[in-house]
Each structure stands twice: as structure tokens, then as C-alpha cells.
Motif scaffolding. Structure first.
Motif, PDB file in Angstrom:
ATOM      1  N   SER A   6      -5.735   3.346  -2.099  1.00 34.88           N
ATOM      2  CA  SER A   6      -4.391   3.713  -2.450  1.00 34.88           C
ATOM      3  C   SER A   6      -3.319   2.979  -2.073  1.00 34.88           C
ATOM      4  O   SER A   6      -2.142   2.948  -2.681  1.00 34.88           O
ATOM      5  CB  SER A   6      -4.149   5.028  -1.365  1.00 34.88           C
ATOM      6  OG  SER A   6      -4.114   4.521   0.064  1.00 34.88           O
TER       7      SER A   6
ATOM      8  N   VAL B  42      -6.860   6.891 -11.967  1.00 33.23           N
ATOM      9  CA  VAL B  42      -7.812   7.823 -12.051  1.00 33.23           C
ATOM     10  C   VAL B  42      -7.471   9.319 -11.711  1.00 33.23           C
ATOM     11  O   VAL B  42      -8.042  10.014 -12.160  1.00 33.23           O
ATOM     12  CB  VAL B  42      -9.014   7.693 -10.943  1.00 33.23           C
ATOM     13  CG1 VAL B  42      -8.534   7.577  -9.620  1.00 33.23           C
ATOM     14  CG2 VAL B  42     -10.222   8.383 -11.119  1.00 33.23           C
TER      15      VAL B  42
ATOM     16  N   LYS C  92     -17.954   1.428   1.109  1.00 38.59           N
ATOM     17  CA  LYS C  92     -17.468   1.328  -0.501  1.00 38.59           C
ATOM     18  C   LYS C  92     -16.167   0.682  -0.727  1.00 38.59           C
ATOM     19  O   LYS C  92     -15.414   0.904   0.257  1.00 38.59           O
ATOM     20  CB  LYS C  92     -17.454   2.740  -1.279  1.00 38.59           C
ATOM     21  CG  LYS C  92     -16.336   3.712  -0.812  1.00 38.59           C
ATOM     22  CD  LYS C  92     -15.658   3.717  -2.038  1.00 38.59           C
ATOM     23  CE  LYS C  92     -14.171   4.072  -1.865  1.00 38.59           C
ATOM     24  NZ  LYS C  92     -13.153   4.672  -0.937  1.00 38.59           N
TER      25      LYS C  92
ATOM     26  N   HIS D  87      -5.230   4.810  -8.401  1.00 42.86           N
ATOM     27  CA  HIS D  87      -3.969   5.641  -8.820  1.00 42.86           C
ATOM     28  C   HIS D  87      -4.274   6.160 -10.448  1.00 42.86           C
ATOM     29  O   HIS D  87      -4.000   7.193 -10.677  1.00 42.86           O
ATOM     30  CB  HIS D  87      -2.828   4.672  -8.780  1.00 42.86           C
ATOM     31  CG  HIS D  87      -2.488   4.722  -7.403  1.00 42.86           C
ATOM     32  ND1 HIS D  87      -2.053   5.901  -6.629  1.00 42.86           N
ATOM     33  CD2 HIS D  87      -2.640   3.789  -6.427  1.00 42.86           C
ATOM     34  CE1 HIS D  87      -1.722   5.301  -5.332  1.00 42.86           C
ATOM     35  NE2 HIS D  87      -1.974   4.076  -5.349  1.00 42.86           N
TER      36      HIS D  87
HETATM   37  O1  PMV Z   1      -8.040   4.568  -0.668  1.00 37.84           O
HETATM   38  P1  PMV Z   1      -9.053   5.643  -1.212  1.00 37.84           P
HETATM   39  O2  PMV Z   1     -10.293   4.934  -1.352  1.00 37.84           O
HETATM   40  O3  PMV Z   1      -9.057   6.885  -0.640  1.00 37.84           O
HETATM   41  O4  PMV Z   1      -8.786   5.608  -2.814  1.00 37.84           O
HETATM   42  C1  PMV Z   1      -7.611   6.453  -3.180  1.00 37.84           C
HETATM   43  C2  PMV Z   1      -7.651   6.575  -4.581  1.00 37.84           C
HETATM   44  C3  PMV Z   1      -6.515   7.153  -5.050  1.00 37.84           C
HETATM   45  O5  PMV Z   1      -6.558   6.633  -6.571  1.00 37.84           O
HETATM   46  C4  PMV Z   1      -5.146   6.386  -4.971  1.00 37.84           C
HETATM   47  C5  PMV Z   1      -6.324   8.423  -4.950  1.00 37.84           C
HETATM   48  C6  PMV Z   1      -7.249   9.275  -5.546  1.00 37.84           C
HETATM   49  O6  PMV Z   1      -7.509  10.403  -4.969  1.00 37.84           O
HETATM   50  O7  PMV Z   1      -7.941   8.964  -6.517  1.00 37.84           O
END
Ligand code: PMV
Length: 303
Positions: A268, A19, A10, A17
Motif C-alpha cells: 500500500s 488492482v 509474500k 492500487h
Molecule cells: O500492503 P498490502 O500487501 O496489504 O497490499 C495492499 C494492496 C493494495 O492494492 C494497495 C490494496 C488492495 O486491497 O489491493
């Protein structure tokens, strides 16, 4: 008796961020990037092993812990014959925000379910998968596990949960790996510190949430140009919070110069992957080619 299951990766389209502070995040299933689980009888079992791109479990102790939990729940506690071998063969790079642990969990659950004919319900799969994800990530939102199970765009909000958005956008997404791990913990802390530092920063971050809503609308209206512009605006805001890197900037610039309508980091930041939107398959191939000399991996998804 053999059993096989293929799960996909995915990628976050927009809303990372933001979110964390209540905005929606949109997440895309990457059907072309997969992980395969295989269960077979083995008299030397139980054996849990990996092969392929993701490397041995020793390089992924957290994922191993999640898989061990699933093995205990599905095999040992149900008093199934432990003379079996689970092999995970993954093409999904780890620690890039591509959902490799969620895909590992889903494929493991489904392959054991099939092999031992456990008859798990979809809710049962959700509970097990989310628990395995909690073991790997601490408290996980469930977004990754929901998206690796979906073939549709997934919208996620912390307060209201998941929505599946129907319909195709009619575009292409190029995903390019920076080759660097992105620390979600570090990136979230960086953004939080700046958000708390000034009202202006807080408003800028809130605007990322507005962009995420606009992106959902653009998707439904199949407005690819608008979505490309939204991605570019989001990248500017994310970079202003310091979660872009020189490598991310290079891949974003390369994609735009090669004809992408929009490009941004995904997940992230501080590493991970970059996504780029194009209208046609030919443009996607052009962008993918330009990125392939610079990125560690490049994939194309039809949206
Ligand atoms: O990098 P990922 O897919 O783990 O996404 C992190 C998304 C953030 O919004 C940065 C952190 C979160 O817990 O939602």
C-alpha cells in the motif's frame, strides 16, 4: 505427537492500487522469510502462544482473533483433545504488506491438520484461510493467502482470480523494511480521492495496470532490464499519488545508487517495504549491504 509447519511471506511485485480498479497484481513468494507453527501435547492446554520476532499475541490482536477462529473450527468444533499448545514463531514483520497474518493462518491450519490427522482438502484449507484473513483484515482479496501457499509468481485479478506463472526470471529481488507500518486503508483512500479528482489522475493510475501487464510479459521473456525499468516507472506514478514517504524514497534511491536495475515501494505504501531488482547475486548483495544501514530489515530472494 508433534507437528510442525513452516510458511513463507509474500511481497507485491507490481500492480498495487491499480488492482483495486481491475488491473492485475503480481505477487512474489518470499521463501527466505518464514514463520513456523508447532503443535504439541500440553496437559495445561489449550495454549496459543507466540515467540520470536513477531512478539506476543497482545501486539497482534487481529492475528490472534484469526488464530482463535481456526482453533475453534479445527479443534473445538471437531471435538479434538484441547490439551495442546500451538506456538507460532515468526520472522515476518507485521503490518508491512508481507503477509504475516496469512502465513500465520496457513501454518496454524497445516500444523493442526497434521497433529490431529484431520485430512483437510486443499479447498478446505482455502476456505479456512480466507475466513481467518477476513477476520484479520475485513474483506480480504485472498491474494496474500494464495501467495503464502505458492512457490511461483502469482497473478491476481479481482474479476478473474488467481493464476500461477511458471518459470524463473533469472534475477534477484532485495526487500528492505522501512520499519514503519503502512495503513492500507489510508493509502487506498488517498489514491481513490485523487483518482476521482481528475481524468488525468485516472489515466495515470490506469497506466499502472498497463505496467503490470508489461511486467508479466517481461517475466516470461526473462527481460530483467525491462522489468527494472517498469518498476522505476511504477514508483514514479505511486509517488505522484502521495503514497511514497521520505524513508521509501531514501531506500529506493539507495538501492538504485548501489546498482539496482529498478526499485519501488511494494504494497500500500505510507510505510511497509521497498523492493529492488538486480540481475546477479553479487549485485543483490551489494544493494542489500547499502540498504542494511538504513532499513530495519533486508532480505534477498532469487527469482
Ligand atoms: O500492503 P498490502 O500487501 O496489504 O497490499 C495492499 C494492496 C493494495 O492494492 C494497495 C490494496 C488492495 O486491497 O489491493
Amino acid at each position: 505427537m508433534l507437528s510442525d509447519y513452516t510458511a513463507h511471506a509474500k511481497v507485491i511485485l507490481i500492480g498495487e492500487h491499480a488492482v483495486v480498479y481491475g488491473a492485475d497484481a503480481l505477487c512474489i513468494p518470499m521463501l527466505n522469510l518464514t514463520l513456523h507453527a508447532h503443535v504439541a501435547y500440553d496437559e495445561q492446554g489449550p495454549i496459543l502462544e507466540t515467540e520470536g520476532y513477531c512478539g506476543p499475541f497482545e501486539q497482534a490482536p487481529e492475528i490472534y482473533n484469526g488464530i482463535m477462529y481456526l482453533f475453534q473450527e479445527l479443534v473445538v468444533k471437531r471435538q479434538q483433545d484441547t490439551h495442546c499448545r500451538l506456538t507460532l514463531d515468526s520472522r515476518i514483520p507485521m503490518a508491512r504488506g508481507l503477509g504475516s497474518s496469512a502465513a500465520s493462518a496457513l501454518a496454524t491450519i497445516k500444523a493442526f491438520d497434521q497433529y490431529f490427522q484431520l485430512g483437510l482438502s486443499e479447498d478446505g484449507v482455502t476456505v479456512l484461510g480466507n475466513h481467518a484473513e477476513d477476520i484479520v483484515h475485513g474483506k480480504a482479496s485472498g491474494l496474500d493467502f494464495a501467495t503464502v501457499r505458492s512457490e511461483k509468481l502469482v497473478s491476481f485479478n479481482r474479476a478473474t482470480g488467481f493464476n500461477h506463472i511458471d518459470g524463473k526470471l533469472g534475477a534477484y529481488l532485495v526487500i528492505a523494511d522501512t520499519g514503519a507500518e503502512g495503513s492500507t486503508k489510508e493509502a487506498v483512500a488517498m489514491v481513490r480521492q485523487q483518482r476521482d479528482a481528475s481524468e488525468q489522475n485516472r489515466e495515470r493510475l490506469d497506466y499502472l495496470g498497463v505496467l503490470s501487464d508489461q511486467a508479466a510479459q517481461a517475466w516470461v521473456q526473462q527481460d530483467v532490464l525491462k522489468l527494472g525499468d517498469i518498476c522505476n516507472q511504477a514508483q514514479e506514478i505511486l509517488a505522484s499519488f502521495g503514497v511514497s514517504t521520505p524513508m521509501i524514497d531514501l531506500l529506493v534511491d539507495t538501492a538504485r545508487e548501489a546498482g539496482a536495475l529498478g526499485a519501488k515501494l511494494s504494497g500500500s505504501g505510507l510505510g511497509g517495504v521497498v523492493i529492488a531488482l538486480t540481475q546477479t547475486r553479487e549485485q543483490a548483495q551489494q544493494v542489500a549491504q547499502a540498504l542494511s544501514g538504513k532499513a530495519s530489515g533486508v532480505w534477498v530472494e532469487e527469482l
